[in-house]
Design an enzyme around this catalytic site. Structure first.
Site, PDB file in Angstrom:
ATOM      1  NE  ARG A  26     -56.930 -12.466 -23.875  1.00  0.00           N
ATOM      2  CZ  ARG A  26     -56.347 -12.501 -22.679  1.00  0.00           C
ATOM      3  NH1 ARG A  26     -57.003 -12.980 -21.631  1.00  0.00           N
ATOM      4  NH2 ARG A  26     -55.100 -12.067 -22.512  1.00  0.00           N
ATOM      5  CG  HIS A  27     -55.147 -17.171 -24.327  1.00  0.00           C
ATOM      6  ND1 HIS A  27     -54.668 -16.181 -25.155  1.00  0.00           N
ATOM      7  CD2 HIS A  27     -55.076 -16.689 -23.057  1.00  0.00           C
ATOM      8  CE1 HIS A  27     -54.307 -15.140 -24.424  1.00  0.00           C
ATOM      9  NE2 HIS A  27     -54.546 -15.424 -23.142  1.00  0.00           N
ATOM     10  CB  CYS A  42     -33.018 -28.802 -36.313  1.00  0.00           C
ATOM     11  SG  CYS A  42     -34.025 -27.348 -36.636  1.00  0.00           S
ATOM     12  N   GLY A  43     -30.605 -27.237 -35.929  1.00  0.00           N
ATOM     13  CA  GLY A  43     -29.629 -26.165 -35.803  1.00  0.00           C
ATOM     14  C   GLY A  43     -30.265 -24.860 -35.352  1.00  0.00           C
ATOM     15  CB  THR A  44     -32.318 -22.438 -36.998  1.00  0.00           C
ATOM     16  OG1 THR A  44     -33.120 -23.283 -37.848  1.00  0.00           O
ATOM     17  CG2 THR A  44     -31.030 -22.050 -37.717  1.00  0.00           C
ATOM     18  N   GLY A  45     -33.950 -24.600 -35.213  1.00  0.00           N
ATOM     19  CA  GLY A  45     -35.321 -24.866 -34.755  1.00  0.00           C
ATOM     20  C   GLY A  45     -36.347 -24.546 -35.834  1.00  0.00           C
ATOM     21  CG  HIS A  99     -51.005 -15.885 -24.351  1.00  0.00           C
ATOM     22  ND1 HIS A  99     -50.836 -14.577 -24.773  1.00  0.00           N
ATOM     23  CD2 HIS A  99     -51.204 -15.821 -23.009  1.00  0.00           C
ATOM     24  CE1 HIS A  99     -50.949 -13.754 -23.729  1.00  0.00           C
ATOM     25  NE2 HIS A  99     -51.155 -14.493 -22.647  1.00  0.00           N
ATOM     26  N   GLY A 154     -36.526 -25.457 -39.220  1.00  0.00           N
ATOM     27  CA  GLY A 154     -36.985 -26.594 -40.012  1.00  0.00           C
ATOM     28  C   GLY A 154     -37.930 -27.479 -39.216  1.00  0.00           C
ATOM     29  CG  MET A 155     -36.532 -29.759 -35.806  1.00  0.00           C
ATOM     30  SD  MET A 155     -36.999 -31.446 -36.241  1.00  0.00           S
ATOM     31  CE  MET A 155     -35.571 -32.355 -35.634  1.00  0.00           C
ATOM     32  CG  ASP A 165     -30.945 -31.669 -37.426  1.00  0.00           C
ATOM     33  OD1 ASP A 165     -30.440 -31.248 -36.347  1.00  0.00           O
ATOM     34  OD2 ASP A 165     -31.076 -30.955 -38.426  1.00  0.00           O
ATOM     35  CG  HIS A 166     -26.743 -33.328 -38.591  1.00  0.00           C
ATOM     36  ND1 HIS A 166     -27.866 -33.510 -39.394  1.00  0.00           N
ATOM     37  CD2 HIS A 166     -26.125 -32.222 -39.076  1.00  0.00           C
ATOM     38  CE1 HIS A 166     -27.895 -32.581 -40.320  1.00  0.00           C
ATOM     39  NE2 HIS A 166     -26.858 -31.774 -40.154  1.00  0.00           N
TER      40      HIS A 166
HETATM   41  C1  RB5 Z   1     -28.743 -28.798 -40.655  1.00  0.00           C
HETATM   42  O1  RB5 Z   1     -27.518 -28.373 -41.135  1.00  0.00           O
HETATM   43  C2  RB5 Z   1     -29.686 -27.630 -40.454  1.00  0.00           C
HETATM   44  O2  RB5 Z   1     -30.128 -27.171 -41.684  1.00  0.00           O
HETATM   45  C3  RB5 Z   1     -30.845 -28.018 -39.574  1.00  0.00           C
HETATM   46  O3  RB5 Z   1     -30.349 -28.469 -38.359  1.00  0.00           O
HETATM   47  C4  RB5 Z   1     -31.853 -26.948 -39.226  1.00  0.00           C
HETATM   48  O4  RB5 Z   1     -31.233 -25.817 -38.732  1.00  0.00           O
HETATM   49  C5  RB5 Z   1     -32.864 -26.648 -40.246  1.00  0.00           C
HETATM   50  O5  RB5 Z   1     -33.805 -25.861 -40.014  1.00  0.00           O
END
Ligand code: RB5
Length: 140
Positions: free
Chosen positions: A132-133, A65-68, A98, A70-71, A8-9
């Site tokens: 096992r994995h 994404c910003g944190t990973g 694993h 949401g993805m 995303d952005h």
């Molecule tokens: C976008 O601002 C942010 O919410 C998105 O990139 C992501 O971090 C969501 O999990």
């Protein structure tokens, strides 16, 4: 290997660097966007990448994404997708060894470009250990 990538952005700058890295490593990269800095919705890009992994067009996927977070939430709703949010090296290696992760999720606001590149290198090159994995991943 053929790798699908999307962001995303929040992940657009890092995506560009990782596309270059993967191509330099000899991989074929299918870039599903986004391609501009405007705010977009990460589920759209997670769906596009996961579809390519599900249908076999791509062996693996990378989502940024910003944190990973949401993805990874979206990606793990798809049958056959094993997505791991790996913002450090140990988890990146273990998610392959694993868990046979076929999608890597990264947080561009969490890791710098140098660490992200090392994570991607490790994740792409680490083999699944099987044994096992294999039994465990067959349970879900
Ligand atoms: C976008 O601002 C942010 O919410 C998105 O990139 C992501 O971090 C969501 O999990």
């Amino acid at each position: 290997m053929r790798i699908s990538i999307g962001c995303d952005h929040g992940g657009i700058g890092l995506k560009g660097e990782l596309v270059t890295l993967l191509q330099e490593m000899g991989h074929e990269v299918d870039d599903k966007g986004c391609f501009a800095a405007e705010s977009v919705d990460y589920p759209d890009f997670a769906k596009a990448v996961c579809a390519q992994v599900q249908n076999g067009e791509c062996e693996r996927g990378i989502l940024i994404c910003g944190t990973g977070v949401g993805m990874s939430m979206v990606a793990n709703r798809f049958n056959g997708i094993r997505a791991g949010l790996c913002n450090e090296l140990f988890t990146a290696r273990m998610s392959r060894e694993h868990n046979d992760a076929n999608v890597l999720c990264l947080g561009a606001r969490v890791v710098g470009p140098g660490l992200a590149a090392e994570i991607v290198r490790a994740w792409v090159t680490t083999e699944f250990a099987g044994g096992r994995h294999q039994r465990r991943i067959a349970m879900f």
